[in-house]
Scaffold this motif. Sequence first.
Motif, PDB file in Angstrom:
ATOM      1  N   ASN A  30      -7.765   6.384  -8.730  1.00 43.33           N
ATOM      2  CA  ASN A  30      -8.016   5.042  -8.241  1.00 43.33           C
ATOM      3  C   ASN A  30      -9.520   4.914  -8.101  1.00 43.33           C
ATOM      4  O   ASN A  30     -10.110   5.438  -7.161  1.00 43.33           O
ATOM      5  N   SER A  32     -11.282   2.544  -7.205  1.00 48.80           N
ATOM      6  CA  SER A  32     -11.798   1.691  -6.140  1.00 48.80           C
ATOM      7  C   SER A  32     -11.984   2.442  -4.822  1.00 48.80           C
ATOM      8  O   SER A  32     -12.550   1.908  -3.881  1.00 48.80           O
ATOM      9  N   ASP A  33     -11.508   3.658  -4.720  1.00 44.55           N
ATOM     10  CA  ASP A  33     -11.698   4.439  -3.507  1.00 44.55           C
ATOM     11  C   ASP A  33     -13.143   4.937  -3.488  1.00 44.55           C
ATOM     12  O   ASP A  33     -13.480   5.920  -4.116  1.00 44.55           O
ATOM     13  N   LYS A  98      -9.716  -3.096  -8.166  1.00 47.23           N
ATOM     14  CA  LYS A  98      -9.033  -3.368  -6.901  1.00 47.23           C
ATOM     15  C   LYS A  98      -7.629  -3.927  -7.126  1.00 47.23           C
ATOM     16  O   LYS A  98      -6.884  -4.169  -6.189  1.00 47.23           O
ATOM     17  N   LEU A 100      -3.658  -4.245  -8.152  1.00 45.13           N
ATOM     18  CA  LEU A 100      -2.496  -3.431  -7.810  1.00 45.13           C
ATOM     19  C   LEU A 100      -1.692  -3.106  -9.054  1.00 45.13           C
ATOM     20  O   LEU A 100      -1.464  -3.979  -9.895  1.00 45.13           O
ATOM     21  N   PHE A 104       2.282   0.638  -6.916  1.00 43.81           N
ATOM     22  CA  PHE A 104       1.431   0.655  -5.725  1.00 43.81           C
ATOM     23  C   PHE A 104       2.281   0.834  -4.471  1.00 43.81           C
ATOM     24  O   PHE A 104       1.890   1.500  -3.524  1.00 43.81           O
ATOM     25  N   CYS A 105       3.413   0.206  -4.466  1.00 46.20           N
ATOM     26  CA  CYS A 105       4.284   0.202  -3.302  1.00 46.20           C
ATOM     27  C   CYS A 105       5.612   0.860  -3.678  1.00 46.20           C
ATOM     28  O   CYS A 105       6.189   0.533  -4.714  1.00 46.20           O
ATOM     29  N   LYS A 120       1.738  -2.178   3.707  1.00 45.54           N
ATOM     30  CA  LYS A 120       1.051  -1.571   2.567  1.00 45.54           C
ATOM     31  C   LYS A 120       0.257  -2.609   1.763  1.00 45.54           C
ATOM     32  O   LYS A 120      -0.929  -2.466   1.565  1.00 45.54           O
ATOM     33  N   VAL A 121       0.943  -3.631   1.284  1.00 43.59           N
ATOM     34  CA  VAL A 121       0.334  -4.580   0.348  1.00 43.59           C
ATOM     35  C   VAL A 121      -0.584  -5.562   1.055  1.00 43.59           C
ATOM     36  O   VAL A 121      -1.761  -5.685   0.699  1.00 43.59           O
ATOM     37  N   TYR A 124      -3.610  -3.777   2.530  1.00 45.81           N
ATOM     38  CA  TYR A 124      -4.574  -3.399   1.494  1.00 45.81           C
ATOM     39  C   TYR A 124      -5.367  -4.620   1.032  1.00 45.81           C
ATOM     40  O   TYR A 124      -6.598  -4.570   0.934  1.00 45.81           O
ATOM     41  N   ASN A 127      -7.654  -5.714   4.044  1.00 46.23           N
ATOM     42  CA  ASN A 127      -8.681  -4.766   4.471  1.00 46.23           C
ATOM     43  C   ASN A 127      -9.606  -4.286   3.344  1.00 46.23           C
ATOM     44  O   ASN A 127     -10.789  -4.064   3.574  1.00 46.23           O
ATOM     45  N   ASP A 128      -9.076  -4.114   2.145  1.00 52.86           N
ATOM     46  CA  ASP A 128      -9.863  -3.510   1.070  1.00 52.86           C
ATOM     47  C   ASP A 128     -10.261  -4.458  -0.054  1.00 52.86           C
ATOM     48  O   ASP A 128     -11.220  -4.186  -0.767  1.00 52.86           O
TER      49      ASP A 128
END
Length: 170
Positions: A30, A32-33, A98, A100, A104-105, A120-121, A124, A127-128
């Motif tokens: 990932n 984007s981390d 970024k 999904l 992802f879930c 989760k979704v 994310y 927040n991100d």
Amino acid sequence: AIYEKDIVAQVLSGDVLLLPDNLYIWATMNTSDQSLFPIDSAFKRRWDWKYIPISEGKTKTGEKIGYKIKVYGKKYDWWQFLQKINDEIGELTKSEDKKLGYFFCKANNGIIDAETFVSKVIFYLWNDVFKDYAHSTSSLFHTEKRKYKFREFYLENGDVNINLLNQFLF
């Protein structure tokens, strides 16, 4: 001989690790981390990698998996949601990393329940993905009609706010 006579004892004791020539390690990254950026960069320099576009989940035989988001009685198509949200992410952030992916879930028997979806979704996305665009009227959480706050997705007792979630989903 390539190995010493007591190679079995060395393997069993943990002194020697043997890996077969036909061992392949498949992994995903990932990008984007942000905390892993140096590691991602090092991996990309040292190993072959291939970009795989986001696509609808399918079985080995090519059948659509068909995950659904279930919000107490109503079901929404996960892939349709992903297409719509990824378009919004791309348009607002001008970024691919970024978005999904289909897995992802984690779905349980093909169903992503409301609690999992919000925790989760939505979290994310809040927040991100969209946090830097909170004041933009084109943000997913700040539309012309309404400005959403993450805490509103939960009721005072901690349950998911089903009415808001249904409104949010389409």
